[in-house]
Design a protein around this motif. Structure first.
Motif, short mmCIF file in Angstrom:
data_model
loop_
_atom_site.label_atom_id
_atom_site.label_comp_id
_atom_site.label_asym_id
_atom_site.label_seq_id
_atom_site.Cartn_x
_atom_site.Cartn_y
_atom_site.Cartn_z
N PRO A 6 -15.64 92.91 5.82
CA PRO A 6 -15.86 92.48 4.44
C PRO A 6 -14.53 92.25 3.72
O PRO A 6 -13.61 93.06 3.82
N SER B 137 -14.00 92.44 0.64
CA SER B 137 -13.75 93.29 -0.52
C SER B 137 -12.81 94.44 -0.15
O SER B 137 -12.11 94.97 -1.01
N LEU B 138 -12.79 94.82 1.16
CA LEU B 138 -11.85 95.87 1.57
C LEU B 138 -10.42 95.43 1.33
O LEU B 138 -9.60 96.18 0.81
N GLU C 271 -9.48 93.02 -0.69
CA GLU C 271 -9.27 92.83 -2.13
C GLU C 271 -8.98 94.15 -2.79
O GLU C 271 -8.11 94.28 -3.66
N SER C 272 -9.73 95.14 -2.36
CA SER C 272 -9.52 96.48 -2.88
C SER C 272 -8.09 96.94 -2.61
O SER C 272 -7.43 97.54 -3.47
N ALA C 273 -7.61 96.62 -1.41
CA ALA C 273 -6.25 97.01 -1.05
C ALA C 273 -5.22 96.27 -1.90
O ALA C 273 -4.23 96.86 -2.33
N TYR C 274 -5.49 94.98 -2.17
CA TYR C 274 -4.56 94.24 -3.03
C TYR C 274 -4.43 94.94 -4.37
O TYR C 274 -3.35 95.12 -4.91
N ILE C 275 -5.59 95.30 -4.92
CA ILE C 275 -5.57 95.92 -6.24
C ILE C 275 -4.89 97.28 -6.18
O ILE C 275 -4.16 97.67 -7.07
#
Ligand code: ATP
Ligand code: MG
Lengths: 365, 583
Positions: B472, B474-475, B477-481
């Motif tokens: 996924p 979002s994993l 993306e979560s790391a980017y954030i």
């Protein structure tokens, strides 16, 4: 200092316009809830603020900084994803510590912060576990924990409670509100559940088809909806809509009812030259009452119709009546003896009714 | 896209037609045996490189035959050494005449023996008439020696030619010397115009030679080699006055083979394109089925061997077929195993025992002691691990880009990567050889790495891209954030999650490199640089193969791969089913 300002923001996916010329301000430390039906562009909006989606047009500011071209990691935000997005190969502790480690926070400090967050969220016992060994609610809290340890200026939450059961959802709702008070951060919270929006928000932003319909405090939005969409979307059970014509005598006349109007309504009818025109009346269920329980009802303030279903809720009864093919909901006194199959005479609180334009769906009052 | 049978048939036909057209219509303007040749010519060229290298060995075959002939003569000589050869020859010839007339009867073997003896005796007669009774043994030994010498000579010459083909340094020094001589001559001012002209002529021809060799060197078209090979062999044969009757037919055979292979290439290409189309079709079908949720639930073997209402006959047949396949796969292996345990050099045996009665590990011992087996294992290990590591690094980063980024040429890029897999490996032999030669990587393990990594990467890219697609986003993306850079996200989030696929990719690259033979055979000729498969073939002696040792070495070769496979099988199963599991 960490207010979020969105100016003329537009996002297009090829032909699909997901967010259309949006203007909004979320003040510092405000709990703003972005609400709207599925596919209205809420997630897209949030992802643009987070920097995960490119902006087609317009500007986004956090504080006073234009962040259109700032990388997500430099925006000082944290995001809670709809599907949690916990790192499956890290345990809970590492999941929460990941962001801090990347920012080169000293180890003892990380330890302190993670444990503090875990304590707030009551997940201290779970720190050693992997995400797949957690229940939905626990994962939810870990996801929140991962966001709060970072102590960012702005929290972005995308339907964080949508996967939980009703009871846990209510519980988590209050947790998040408490968290907000405690953290003193700006929160932008996305949901399609109007109850969540009403109960949690300092400010509600209602969207439809990528366009902001109304912004305001929950009670404001509830009492003074801008249009039929907002009126119907906010409030549960939803507002009832009835078609009517305005007569020469300034009454609102439907097929089987005729309602008197207040002075305020009359003034609007005159100002907008509405006599003889068809309009839509909006009545909230709590503004309808079994006439048995109301004294001194003036003439033309009731509607009589067939009862389809009744739903006793304990503290009140939902009565569904059929008015010209429209199923109208009324919240009546729990001691009411109205039963399905019978006839009901409902008292209408005409001080509280709304009048909408039939074509534009804009509110008159 | 492909919802009904008709379109499937259409696609298959389309694939075949495209294959045929590509195979036959494209005709480069080069001439080959007088006729225009299709694209497959390149393939033949490559095959012929391998052949050229092996040709000396094939010529050697005819020498071997010659030496056999010699030993047969000497045998006959010894047999009748106490008698008068002339009398015996007469007697035998008389027998033959009688047989032809039908007076006496002989079976086939007896007849062949008779004929052989007659020809041997004739040869002995001619020897005697030339060297006298006493000189004959000596002369025969001498002949035998010559044959072996010549074989070696041809072999060296061939290698020398191939090595020299692109190396013009000797010519250049020659050119330089000639040039110096010329200037010296001119400066001396007593220049003999004839001498100068001769020198200039020399220089000209050397230059032409250099150009010629360089053109040949850069020319990857094998037929020039083929012609050159004929020249060399012809010259050697005429120089040394050797009568090799097999030579002409051997050559014919090679040409015929080349022509036959052309047909197979057309088939290959057709099949390759067809395969590609089918692959795409299957992918579409799966997407279609997933989208419409038309997949019925498939039972997993772990939980359910058979359905409750399956008939006994069905179960029986299933087991029978499985058993057949097991035998088909296991029998050759067991055979190799038992050969490796036999004490003598017995390839064939009438016994069906898997472990022979007088079993011994002597072959294993010999494999290690009297050969470079340990060095080969080391070489193979180095090459295979390096291929695996480099291949996975390259393909993982490429696959990630293909999976996550939108860029021009993304889809065509994936297809092109797939198309590189379509070509039969031997087709690339010649270019590979020339490139590596020019890079100075011949006889180097590093030289093997290039083709190995290049062939492993495309498959791994497809494999890994498919896997990355299931992770996924979002994993990340979560790391980017959380504060990760793109590279960090790849290293810390994506790669750890893709472990199963990475393991399969590594395993695949390792095994491919471990068991590769053709390229290694061409690139490596020194024993201490050989990989295991080449070494194994090297064990097949020129005159005698020790099958026991060979089998032992073969089994030793496959042990590491088997172990690796077992170690990674957990990932393999996980990796193959992972697309379906989420979270
Ligand atoms: N990557 C994309 N490519 C094309 N269209 C997209 C993409 N992402 C979203 N959209 C479209 O943009 C619109 C808004 O999507 P968005 O995900 O923001 O909705 P949402 O309000 O979050 O809905 P939900 O409540 O269901 O999550 C939808 O019409 C959707 O189809
Ligand atoms: Mg959404």
């Amino acid at each position: 200092m960490a207010k979020v300002v969105v100016k003329n923001l537009t996002k297009k996916f090829d032909d699909v316009v997901a967010v259309n010329n949006m203007n909004s301000i979320v003040e510092d430390r405000e709990f703003a809830v972005l609400v709207g039906p599925s596919g209205c562009g809420k997630t897209t909006m949030l992802r643009m603020i987070a920097g995960l989606e490119e902006v087609t047009e317009g500007e986004i500011y956090i504080g006073d900084r234009l962040i259109n071209n700032v990388a997500p990691k430099d925006r000082d935000i944290a995001m809670v994803f709809q599907n949690y997005a916990l790192y499956p190969h890290f345990n809970v502790y590492d999941n929460m510590a990941f962001g801090l480690r990347l920012r080169k926070t000293p180890k003892p400090e990380i330890d302190k912060m993670v444990h503090e967050a875990a304590k707030i969220l009551k997940i201290e016992d779970l720190l050693k576990r992997k995400p797949k060994q957690l229940s939905g609610g626990q994962r939810q809290r870990v996801a929140l924990g991962r966001a709060i340890v970072r102590n960012p200026k702005v929290f972005l939450m995308d339907e964080p409670l949508s996967n939980l059961d009703a009871k846990l959802r209510v519980q988590m709702r209050t947790e998040i509100v408490k968290l907000h008070e405690r953290l003193n951060a700006t929160i932008i919270y996305v949901t399609h559940d109007q109850t969540e929006a009403m109960t949690m928000a300092d400010k509600i932003i209602i969207m439809k088809n990528g366009i902001v319909q109304q912004t305001g405090k929950p009670q404001e939005v509830y009492d003074y909806p801008n249009n039929m969409f907002v009126a119907g979307f906010i409030g549960s059970p939803a507002m009832n809509f009835l078609y009517a014509t305005i007569t020469d005598r300034m009454t609102l006349k439907g097929g089987i009812f005729e309602l008197n109007t207040t002075d305020k309504v009359r003034k609007i009818i005159k100002d907008n030259n509405l006599i003889g025109k068809e309009i839509v009346i909006g009545i909230r269920p709590e503004d309808l009452e079994d006439s048995y329980f109301v004294q001194n009802i003036p003439a033309n303030n009731t509607i009589t119709a067939n009862v389809e279903v009744t739903e006793p809720m304990g503290s009140e009864i939902y009565v569904y009546v059929d008015i010209e093919g429209v199923l109208v909901t009324a919240r009546v006194n729990p001691r009411s003896i109205l039963r399905s199959g019978g006839k009901a005479t409902l008292y209408v609180d005409i001080n509280k009714i709304h009048v909408f334009d039939k074509n534009t769906e804009k509110v008159y009052i | 896209m492909f919802k009904n049978k008709k379109s499937w048939i259409g696609i298959i036909l389309f694939g075949i037609i495209i294959g045929l057209i590509l195979g036959m219509v494209y005709r480069p303007d080069l001439k080959y045996t007088g006729k225009p040749v299709p694209i497959v010519y390149y393939f033949e060229g490559s095959v012929n490189t391998g052949r050229t290298i092996n040709y000396a060995l094939e010529i050697g075959d005819s020498f071997r035959r010659k030496s056999k002939e010699l030993s047969s003569i000497s045998e006959t000589y010894n047999k009748y050494s106490t008698e008068n050869f002339e009398d015996i020859l007469k007697e035998k010839e008389f027998q033959k005449v009688q047989y032809d007339k039908g007076v006496i009867k002989l079976n086939k073997i007896e007849l062949i023996q008779l004929e052989a003896e007659i020809s041997d005796l004739e040869a002995i007669q001619s020897y005697i008439s030339e060297y006298g009774e006493t000189g004959i043994t000596l002369k025969m030994e001498e002949d035998y020696e010559t044959v072996i010498q010549l074989e070696k000579y041809i072999f060296d010459e061939m290698h020398g030619y191939i090595d020299k083909r692109v190396d013009v340094s000797d010519l250049r020094t020659q050119l330089e010397n000639q040039g110096k001589e010329l200037t010296a001559l001119l400066e001396a001012e007593e220049a003999d115009s004839e001498q100068v002209a001769a020198l200039e002529q020399d220089i000209k021809s050397i230059k032409a030679e250099i150009v010629d060799r360089e053109i040949k060197g850069t020319d990857v078209k094998g037929y020039k080699l083929l012609i050159k090979r004929e020249e060399i062999v012809d010259s050697i044969i005429s120089e040394n006055n050797i009568q090799i009757d097999t030579y002409a037919s051997l050559n014919d055979f090679i040409f015929k083979e080349a022509r036959v292979s052309r047909f197979y290439i057309i088939l290959y290409m057709g099949a390759g394109i067809l395969g590609l189309l089918i692959l795409i079709g299957i992918q579409r079908l799966i997407v279609y089925k997933v989208k419409t949720q038309r997949f019925r639930r498939v039972r997993v073997w772990k939980n359910n061997y058979f359905e409750r209402d399956d008939s006994l006959a069905f179960i029986g047949i299933t087991y029978f077929i499985l058993l057949l396949f097991c035998i088909a796969t296991l029998y050759p292996l067991l055979n190799v195993f038992s050969i490796s345990l036999r004490p003598a050099n017995n390839l064939f045996s009438t016994s069906f025992r898997i472990i022979p009665k007088d079993w011994t590990f002597a072959n294993y011992k010999e494999a290690f002691v009297s050969n470079d087996l340990l060095i080969w294992i080391k070489n193979s290990f180095i090459v295979a691990s390096a291929t695996s590591v480099i291949g996975v690094i390259f393909s993982a980063s490429a696959a990630y880009a293909f999976s996550r980024f939108k860029f021009y040429g993304r889809k065509p890029g994936m297809i092109v990567v797939l198309i590189t897999q379509m070509f039969p490996a031997p087709m690339l032999l010649l270019p590979t050889y020339v490139i590596l030669y020019k890079m100075g990587l011949k006889d180097r393990l590093t030289g093997l790495l290039f083709p190995y990594v290049a062939t492993a990467v495309p498959f791994c890219i497809w494999l890994l891209k498919g896997y990355f697609d299931t992770i996924p986003r979002s994993l990340e993306e979560s790391a980017y954030i959380d504060g990760c850079s793109l590279f960090n996200t790849f290293i810390k989030i994506v790669l750890p999650l893709a472990k199963p696929a990475l393991a399969i990719a590594a395993l695949f690259s390792f095994m491919a490199a471990w068991s590769e033979f053709i390229i290694a055979r061409i690139i490596v000729s020194q024993s201490d640089k050989m990989t295991l498969p080449v070494g194994l073939v090297y064990l097949q002696g020129e005159f005698l193969t020790k099958w026991g040792v060979y089998s032992a070495a073969a089994l030793i070769t496959c042990i590491p791969v088997v172990l690796l496979f077992i170690a990674l099988s957990r990932f393999l199963v996980g990796g193959l089913t992972l697309g379906g599991l989420k979270e």
